[in-house]
Enzyme design. Sequence first.
Site, PDB file in Angstrom:
ATOM      1  N   ASN A 119       0.867  -1.183   0.000  1.00  0.00           N
ATOM      2  CA  ASN A 119       0.000   0.000   0.000  1.00  0.00           C
ATOM      3  C   ASN A 119       0.900   1.227   0.000  1.00  0.00           C
ATOM      4  O   ASN A 119       1.485   1.578   1.020  1.00  0.00           O
ATOM      5  CB  ASN A 119      -0.901  -0.023   1.244  1.00  0.00           C
ATOM      6  CG  ASN A 119      -1.729   1.250   1.381  1.00  0.00           C
ATOM      7  OD1 ASN A 119      -1.861   2.023   0.434  1.00  0.00           O
ATOM      8  ND2 ASN A 119      -2.280   1.473   2.553  1.00  0.00           N
ATOM      9  N   TRP A 120       0.993   1.886  -1.151  1.00  0.00           N
ATOM     10  CA  TRP A 120       1.893   3.029  -1.278  1.00  0.00           C
ATOM     11  C   TRP A 120       1.384   4.278  -0.562  1.00  0.00           C
ATOM     12  O   TRP A 120       2.119   5.235  -0.403  1.00  0.00           O
ATOM     13  CB  TRP A 120       2.110   3.357  -2.757  1.00  0.00           C
ATOM     14  CG  TRP A 120       2.890   2.348  -3.523  1.00  0.00           C
ATOM     15  CD1 TRP A 120       3.351   1.129  -3.088  1.00  0.00           C
ATOM     16  CD2 TRP A 120       3.308   2.454  -4.888  1.00  0.00           C
ATOM     17  NE1 TRP A 120       4.025   0.480  -4.086  1.00  0.00           N
ATOM     18  CE2 TRP A 120       4.005   1.269  -5.219  1.00  0.00           C
ATOM     19  CE3 TRP A 120       3.149   3.414  -5.865  1.00  0.00           C
ATOM     20  CZ2 TRP A 120       4.555   1.039  -6.476  1.00  0.00           C
ATOM     21  CZ3 TRP A 120       3.683   3.200  -7.132  1.00  0.00           C
ATOM     22  CH2 TRP A 120       4.385   2.019  -7.427  1.00  0.00           C
ATOM     23  N   LYS A 121       0.100   4.256  -0.183  1.00  0.00           N
ATOM     24  CA  LYS A 121      -0.524   5.442   0.427  1.00  0.00           C
ATOM     25  C   LYS A 121      -0.294   6.651  -0.496  1.00  0.00           C
ATOM     26  O   LYS A 121      -0.313   6.496  -1.708  1.00  0.00           O
ATOM     27  CB  LYS A 121      -0.005   5.649   1.843  1.00  0.00           C
ATOM     28  CG  LYS A 121      -0.217   4.404   2.721  1.00  0.00           C
ATOM     29  CD  LYS A 121       0.004   4.671   4.177  1.00  0.00           C
ATOM     30  CE  LYS A 121      -0.256   3.392   4.977  1.00  0.00           C
ATOM     31  NZ  LYS A 121      -0.168   3.613   6.438  1.00  0.00           N
ATOM     32  N   HIS A 123      -9.616   1.247   5.039  1.00  0.00           N
ATOM     33  CA  HIS A 123      -8.358   1.454   5.751  1.00  0.00           C
ATOM     34  C   HIS A 123      -8.603   2.427   6.904  1.00  0.00           C
ATOM     35  O   HIS A 123      -9.416   3.347   6.806  1.00  0.00           O
ATOM     36  CB  HIS A 123      -7.291   2.005   4.806  1.00  0.00           C
ATOM     37  CG  HIS A 123      -5.913   1.978   5.373  1.00  0.00           C
ATOM     38  ND1 HIS A 123      -5.462   2.920   6.281  1.00  0.00           N
ATOM     39  CD2 HIS A 123      -4.879   1.115   5.181  1.00  0.00           C
ATOM     40  CE1 HIS A 123      -4.222   2.635   6.608  1.00  0.00           C
ATOM     41  NE2 HIS A 123      -3.839   1.553   5.960  1.00  0.00           N
ATOM     42  N   GLU A 141      -7.078   4.880   7.956  1.00  0.00           N
ATOM     43  CA  GLU A 141      -6.887   6.287   7.616  1.00  0.00           C
ATOM     44  C   GLU A 141      -8.118   6.851   6.923  1.00  0.00           C
ATOM     45  O   GLU A 141      -8.470   8.021   7.118  1.00  0.00           O
ATOM     46  CB  GLU A 141      -5.629   6.439   6.755  1.00  0.00           C
ATOM     47  CG  GLU A 141      -4.357   6.165   7.556  1.00  0.00           C
ATOM     48  CD  GLU A 141      -3.152   5.773   6.718  1.00  0.00           C
ATOM     49  OE1 GLU A 141      -2.101   5.471   7.323  1.00  0.00           O
ATOM     50  OE2 GLU A 141      -3.271   5.746   5.469  1.00  0.00           O
ATOM     51  N   GLU A 194      -5.483  -4.716  10.638  1.00  0.00           N
ATOM     52  CA  GLU A 194      -4.459  -3.706  10.855  1.00  0.00           C
ATOM     53  C   GLU A 194      -4.748  -2.967  12.158  1.00  0.00           C
ATOM     54  O   GLU A 194      -5.577  -2.046  12.177  1.00  0.00           O
ATOM     55  CB  GLU A 194      -4.436  -2.706   9.697  1.00  0.00           C
ATOM     56  CG  GLU A 194      -3.957  -3.288   8.388  1.00  0.00           C
ATOM     57  CD  GLU A 194      -3.480  -2.201   7.429  1.00  0.00           C
ATOM     58  OE1 GLU A 194      -2.372  -2.340   6.904  1.00  0.00           O
ATOM     59  OE2 GLU A 194      -4.208  -1.223   7.225  1.00  0.00           O
ATOM     60  N   GLY A 202       2.384   2.608  10.892  1.00  0.00           N
ATOM     61  CA  GLY A 202       3.301   3.727  10.747  1.00  0.00           C
ATOM     62  C   GLY A 202       3.930   4.195  12.042  1.00  0.00           C
ATOM     63  O   GLY A 202       4.574   5.246  12.074  1.00  0.00           O
ATOM     64  N   SER A 252       3.302  -2.074  10.461  1.00  0.00           N
ATOM     65  CA  SER A 252       4.760  -2.064  10.662  1.00  0.00           C
ATOM     66  C   SER A 252       5.390  -3.422  10.415  1.00  0.00           C
ATOM     67  O   SER A 252       6.289  -3.857  11.150  1.00  0.00           O
ATOM     68  CB  SER A 252       5.104  -1.552  12.065  1.00  0.00           C
ATOM     69  OG  SER A 252       4.673  -0.215  12.235  1.00  0.00           O
ATOM     70  N   GLY A 304       2.831  -1.190   4.365  1.00  0.00           N
ATOM     71  CA  GLY A 304       2.852   0.251   4.151  1.00  0.00           C
ATOM     72  C   GLY A 304       4.250   0.754   3.842  1.00  0.00           C
ATOM     73  O   GLY A 304       4.733   0.650   2.720  1.00  0.00           O
ATOM     74  N   GLY A 305       4.940   1.311   4.857  1.00  0.00           N
ATOM     75  CA  GLY A 305       6.235   1.947   4.634  1.00  0.00           C
ATOM     76  C   GLY A 305       7.255   1.074   3.938  1.00  0.00           C
ATOM     77  O   GLY A 305       7.983   1.538   3.048  1.00  0.00           O
TER      78      GLY A 305
END
Length: 246
Positions: free
Chosen positions: A9-11, A93, A95, A164, A170, A208, A229-230
Amino acid sequence: MRRKLVVGNWKMHGSHKANAELLSGICEARPFGADVAVCVPFPYLSESAVALAGSDIRWGAQDCSAHEQGAYTGEVSVSMLAEFGCRYVIVGHSERRAYHGESDQLVADKAKAALARGITPIVCVGETLAQREAGETETVVKRQLSAVIHALTHCVGEMVVAYEPVWAIGTGLTATPEQAQAVHAVLRAQLKAATPKADGMTILYGGSVKPDNAVTLFGQPDIDGGLIGGAALKAADFVAICRAAG
């Protein structure tokens, strides 16, 4: 045995140059022993489709509208995503739930819209730190998933679920393998009550995930891969996680 799935997931990250380098690095590392996909920002769907064409790496989006078309400025419909060959779309998600006020019902409607167009929804559920500390984790995730189960009815078995924990996204914090497995087991049991396909359904863990914890997390009986994610923004890290799943 369920085949593992790893989804990046590049966000809201990316550029033409960075995307080309990242996708090239992932493609050059094939083959993987797991299914692999990237969910990219809307503007980069076309170039991702071109870069990944002919490979076994799938691509998808990070959100969609529950509506097919109409006066919904800024929204993107599932039929539009289908034109770019999307295999997956992330819905619900944390967010989106937190920053855009998305309700359980809206997430369910988006999942239903995705399946209607042949795109697999990756339905996210998860609790905040306050909810976990209050002992509400199971209640929260079951409530979030229940709305989708009721909306999809006989199509429940066609979605992917992603657990999640909000407190681990994050932050550098990660649920222990035992904590993650406990919630995945709850979700699997809830799915079993809804569909005979539950044992074959994919439930991902996100929060994470890194190369150094991926093997242990993916080794749990009900964790079928990760929503990353990251670490998905660095080819070497993402490739290492994909290898950990295979």
